[in-house]
Design an enzyme around this catalytic site. Sequence first.
Site, PDB file in Angstrom:
ATOM      1  N   GLY A  55       0.737  -1.243   0.018  1.00 43.47           N
ATOM      2  CA  GLY A  55       0.026  -0.081   0.083  1.00 43.47           C
ATOM      3  C   GLY A  55       0.810   1.091   0.024  1.00 43.47           C
ATOM      4  N   SER A  56       0.333   2.188   0.726  1.00 37.65           N
ATOM      5  CA  SER A  56       0.965   3.438   0.705  1.00 37.65           C
ATOM      6  C   SER A  56       2.189   3.686   1.337  1.00 37.65           C
ATOM      7  CB  SER A  56       0.072   4.509   1.158  1.00 37.65           C
ATOM      8  OG  SER A  56      -1.127   4.784   0.501  1.00 37.65           O
ATOM      9  N   THR A  57       2.359   2.777   2.096  1.00 39.14           N
ATOM     10  CA  THR A  57       4.117   2.722   2.570  1.00 39.14           C
ATOM     11  C   THR A  57       5.136   2.555   1.377  1.00 39.14           C
ATOM     12  OG1 THR A  57       4.073   0.012   2.950  1.00 39.14           O
ATOM     13  CG2 THR A  57       3.310   1.529   4.965  1.00 39.14           C
TER      14      THR A  57
END
Length: 543
Positions: A215-217
């Site tokens: 995801g956004s990591t």
Amino acid sequence: MIRYIRWCAYSCALLLVALLVNIGRVQVWEAAAYGANPANKRPAIARYAEPRGDVLVDDRPVTGSRDSGQVLRFERTYANGPLYAPVTGYSSQTYGTSFVERAEDAVLSGTDPGLSAFPLWYELSRGRPGGGNAATTIRAAMQRAAYTGLAGKRGAVAALEPATGKILALVSSPSYDPGTLSGTGPKAEAAWARLNADPAKPMLNRALRETYPPGSTFKIVTAAAALDSGAVTDVDAPTETPDPYPLPGTSTLLPNAGTGCQDASMADAVQWSCNTVMAKIGVRVGLRGMVEAARRFGFNEDGLRVPSWVSRSNFDTDMSQDQLALSSIGQFNTKATPLQMAMVAAAVANGGELKAPYLVDRTTQDDGSPVRRGTPRSLGRAMTPATALRLQELMVKVVENGTGRNAAVPGLVVGGKTGTAQHGVGNAGTPYAWFIAWAKSQGAGLPGVAVAVVVEDASAVRGDISGNGAAAPIARAVIRAALPVPDPGPAAPAPDPAEGPAAARRPAWPQGPARPRDPAPARGEVPAPAAPVREAGAGGGPR
């Protein structure tokens, strides 16, 4: 008469020579084959005739041995078995060994030549020295903080020392007690069958062996690629990104959860996790640049051992532009282990240099004399020092006044990045909540800890899942256990990012309604389209 006696003597001598040759054949040339024969029980009896050496945490044993009184005499025991199972693994008289119990089996079982100054003597006498010990890099307080934070929910935590690569915490949840597998007979067999049939997979080491969409990591990797390649030269400059963003070559629009991401800078896109901006930046970097950046962080690399093997984290090397856009925000086929994402945070914290993670600090004889010591090893530079410093600043903003405020620890400098990863057919699965972070004491030169947390809580309400709400508090607990926290005294409540002085620091582009408070999804972190649809004439559909 004397002649017959002489011939008899010659025959006896010949038989003696034949006997000696046969003994040599059995004892030397065929010894290994006889030893490995399943019908030969002597090696197993000898293996368990003496207590096994211990696995140490903070120089204290978390394993032991129990005299069972059976033919296979000593069985393995575990103190706080579920807490340390992802580290120790199991040592079973029926099912063998795993993780540190397997990687350091020669030392623990007493068969390593380094355990004795005269290994040839033990080889000739068929004896062996006492089992040695394996001292791990794990810190008990951090391990317990991570385990308590997950509280039985499916997920994992990995924490590293950025400057050395030491693994400070390694937790997988739900866990199991490896002591139930130690012996033989119906109890061990029933425990093995039960654990393998459990749908929660308690024996799966999620921190090392499970891969998730990050995801956004993963936007930290994309940001590093953009800065190192020159695709972005000013992190505060507007990116001319529409909201929603049309995925290249398709009619699919990539949205954001909140307003304010249109034309956002990369700095604000990291702080508020704007999917649209980071997807466009990934396309601007290009496939080759993104693949190379991911590789420098450890993606697509086989053979990582800590010393147990670690699953390969993936970033596709052959994609269309729309797929590259999704991959750049940690979706599509991008997959990572929690350890891999801890390595991403550690590389940022360590000035861009990525250290190889390792779990065994040293091995010793049973009296404490050293056998071998683990040493830090560099895996290369993931980014330039200037890029690492810039990303540290951006990650601090995420925690101080962005999507990761639940990770803030008064008195410490904490940088982080939230992530809410979609999965399943049509993104129908319950999202995974991610948080990666690093932290240091005020005034410290380098951060002392980097951590990655993933929570896959199937029982949670879908709308309540976010990296800030589910994963950041666990990271905060691990950080507090890792670093001394000064007493800040009475503190005023943290300002809400939608009001007060913090509002003045929000992006200058047009704003919409106030940002939702936790546990609502962080701004920009929304389900990525499951399958972009190409427009007619745009070429083949997505893979």
